[in-house]
Design an enzyme around this catalytic site. Structure first.
Site, PDB file in Angstrom:
ATOM      1  N   ARG A 103       0.926  -1.256  -0.027  1.00 42.94           N
ATOM      2  CA  ARG A 103      -0.030   0.191  -0.063  1.00 42.94           C
ATOM      3  C   ARG A 103       1.027   1.350   0.086  1.00 42.94           C
ATOM      4  O   ARG A 103       1.430   1.587   0.981  1.00 42.94           O
ATOM      5  CB  ARG A 103      -0.779  -0.099   1.237  1.00 42.94           C
ATOM      6  CG  ARG A 103      -1.853   1.150   1.489  1.00 42.94           C
ATOM      7  CD  ARG A 103      -2.710   1.150   2.763  1.00 42.94           C
ATOM      8  NE  ARG A 103      -3.600   2.244   2.740  1.00 42.94           N
ATOM      9  CZ  ARG A 103      -4.903   2.194   2.737  1.00 42.94           C
ATOM     10  NH1 ARG A 103      -5.359   1.229   1.971  1.00 42.94           N
ATOM     11  NH2 ARG A 103      -5.559   3.298   2.891  1.00 42.94           N
ATOM     12  N   HIS A 130      -7.091   1.662  -6.771  1.00 41.60           N
ATOM     13  CA  HIS A 130      -7.493   0.613  -5.478  1.00 41.60           C
ATOM     14  C   HIS A 130      -8.025  -0.492  -5.993  1.00 41.60           C
ATOM     15  O   HIS A 130      -9.228  -0.773  -5.555  1.00 41.60           O
ATOM     16  CB  HIS A 130      -8.239   1.471  -4.615  1.00 41.60           C
ATOM     17  CG  HIS A 130      -8.223   1.177  -3.159  1.00 41.60           C
ATOM     18  ND1 HIS A 130      -7.582  -0.013  -2.558  1.00 41.60           N
ATOM     19  CD2 HIS A 130      -8.748   1.478  -2.080  1.00 41.60           C
ATOM     20  CE1 HIS A 130      -7.830  -0.261  -1.323  1.00 41.60           C
ATOM     21  NE2 HIS A 130      -8.585   0.875  -0.774  1.00 41.60           N
ATOM     22  N   GLN A 133      -9.829  -3.132  -3.250  1.00 41.74           N
ATOM     23  CA  GLN A 133     -11.371  -2.443  -3.091  1.00 41.74           C
ATOM     24  C   GLN A 133     -12.477  -2.937  -4.132  1.00 41.74           C
ATOM     25  O   GLN A 133     -13.441  -3.183  -3.657  1.00 41.74           O
ATOM     26  CB  GLN A 133     -11.233  -0.954  -2.742  1.00 41.74           C
ATOM     27  CG  GLN A 133     -12.604  -0.416  -2.375  1.00 41.74           C
ATOM     28  CD  GLN A 133     -12.914  -0.846  -0.836  1.00 41.74           C
ATOM     29  OE1 GLN A 133     -12.328  -0.753   0.004  1.00 41.74           O
ATOM     30  NE2 GLN A 133     -14.242  -1.587  -0.858  1.00 41.74           N
ATOM     31  N   ASP A 226     -16.700   8.442  -2.612  1.00 48.11           N
ATOM     32  CA  ASP A 226     -15.531   8.394  -1.800  1.00 48.11           C
ATOM     33  C   ASP A 226     -15.550   9.781  -1.153  1.00 48.11           C
ATOM     34  O   ASP A 226     -16.047  10.638  -1.264  1.00 48.11           O
ATOM     35  CB  ASP A 226     -14.446   7.965  -2.661  1.00 48.11           C
ATOM     36  CG  ASP A 226     -13.336   7.449  -2.000  1.00 48.11           C
ATOM     37  OD1 ASP A 226     -13.149   7.127  -0.768  1.00 48.11           O
ATOM     38  OD2 ASP A 226     -12.137   7.804  -2.449  1.00 48.11           O
ATOM     39  N   CYS A 266     -16.200   3.165   0.315  1.00 49.37           N
ATOM     40  CA  CYS A 266     -15.089   2.206   0.570  1.00 49.37           C
ATOM     41  C   CYS A 266     -14.793   2.451   2.072  1.00 49.37           C
ATOM     42  O   CYS A 266     -13.889   1.709   2.657  1.00 49.37           O
ATOM     43  CB  CYS A 266     -13.906   2.233  -0.140  1.00 49.37           C
ATOM     44  SG  CYS A 266     -13.096   4.007  -0.385  1.00 49.37           S
ATOM     45  N   ARG A 294     -13.777  -7.288   1.602  1.00 47.35           N
ATOM     46  CA  ARG A 294     -12.137  -7.250   1.419  1.00 47.35           C
ATOM     47  C   ARG A 294     -11.607  -8.405   1.836  1.00 47.35           C
ATOM     48  O   ARG A 294     -10.586  -9.013   1.076  1.00 47.35           O
ATOM     49  CB  ARG A 294     -11.738  -5.944   2.382  1.00 47.35           C
ATOM     50  CG  ARG A 294     -12.087  -4.593   1.755  1.00 47.35           C
ATOM     51  CD  ARG A 294     -11.450  -4.224   0.689  1.00 47.35           C
ATOM     52  NE  ARG A 294     -10.079  -4.116   0.642  1.00 47.35           N
ATOM     53  CZ  ARG A 294      -9.398  -3.503   0.996  1.00 47.35           C
ATOM     54  NH1 ARG A 294      -9.875  -1.933   1.258  1.00 47.35           N
ATOM     55  NH2 ARG A 294      -8.034  -3.187   0.861  1.00 47.35           N
TER      56      ARG A 294
END
Length: 324
Positions: A103, A130, A133, A226, A266, A294
């Site tokens: 990450r 991402h 996700q 988001d 998310c 996830r």
């Protein structure tokens, strides 16, 4: 000898491969402790240059449930990318671990890591994408809506960020129609749109990039958003709150979508900024399913990459025998 498979962007899986991963995720969710491709235990290195809650916990839990040992490393605890080159780190790590998860900030770092690694490298978030996700999001949509192909997903808000990019790419990969709505100057880059359109031509998906939220929301089966203020943008908060006001996911926005539309975020969410408390805590919200997924989506991804890279017997072969 099999070529090592990596997952750096949403399009690193073909449409058929994406479906395979989602099928496996559903199987793993139904039999949570039944798949052990990392039995040994084999070690999976998980590097964090950015803070995290869901990514950290979901990868740790998922690796352990697959029979492996998660090695969680914060940026201050390693020499990756500053005291040691990424290439050298990759060459060392591949001799010690079975998978590398990272990450980070720059997508180029992940690409360099993958270029020099003989074990799978997974993008756990970068400034551009991402993709893990989105596997969880597609899994959630599939659970609630069934077949993904032909559904419409509307994304509202900062359409120039990594989530908008991944929603566009992953959804068209699944054959979903995608409408991205954000203010002028806050749309996906042309290279992202071009890549999405190429894949959409293959899957039959339709793409809409607009500054009109009502256009994006019309006939939407899924509504996603988001945060308006991503990491590193805190100084822009006041300006961004004004800029994105018309793109809030609220009751009025949901009324413009289909009556049975589901809501994705998310997380972390900032209630009454990008999404109202009424919506995210309401009956159309599936954000907690999305967060749990996830674990299942990432487990399936890791098992699939190991098998596709010739590093395990395959997800089916890794299933425990009845009676174990």
């Amino acid at each position: 000898m099999a070529t090592t498979r990596h997952f750096l962007t949403d399009l690193d899986l073909s449409p058929g491969e994406q479906r395979e991963v989602l099928d496996l995720a559903l199987a793993m969710k139904a039999d949570r402790f039944g798949y052990r491709p990392y039995a040994g235990p084999q070690t999976v290195a998980v590097f964090f240059d950015k803070t995290s809650t869901r990514t950290r916990v979901s990868f740790h839990a998922g690796i352990a449930e697959l029979g492996g040992s998660p090695l969680i490393v914060n940026s201050a605890e390693s020499q990756l990318g500053h005291k040691e080159s990424i290439a050298d780190s990759a060459r060392v790590l591949e001799r010690m671990v079975s998978t590398i998860v990272w990450r980070t900030y720059a997508q180029s770092g992940l690409e360099e890591m993958a270029q020099h690694s003989k074990v799978p490298v997974i993008n756990a978030l970068s400034d551009d994408y991402h993709p893990c996700q989105l596997l969880a999001d597609l899994l959630t949509i599939r659970e609630h809506k069934g077949e993904l192909k032909g559904l419409k997903l509307a994304y509202l808000g900062d359409a120039a960020n990594n989530m908008a990019n991944s929603y566009l790419l992953a959804a068209v990969n699944a054959g979903m129609h995608v409408a991205i709505a954000g203010p002028e100057g806050y749309h996906p880059e042309q290279r992202i749109i071009a890549a999405a359109q190429l894949r959409a031509n293959e899957t039959g998906a339709k793409i809409t990039i607009t500054s009109n939220p009502a256009e994006a929301l019309a006939d939407a089966d899924v509504v996603a958003t988001d945060t308006w203020v991503s990491m590193g943008q805190e100084e822009e908060k006041a300006e961004r709150l004004k800029l994105f006001t018309d793109y809030q996911v609220n009751a009025q926005a949901m009324a413009a979508a289909k009556s049975d539309a589901i809501v994705l975020h998310c997380l972390p969410a900032y209630r009454d900024y990008e999404i109202t408390a009424e919506v995210i805590d309401g009956p159309q919200s599936v954000v907690l399913d999305e967060a749990e997924n996830r674990v299942h989506a990432q487990k399936a991804l890791m098992a699939w990459l190991m098998a596709a890279s010739g590093l395990s017997a395959g997800p089916a072969g890794a299933h425990r025998e009845s009676g174990d």
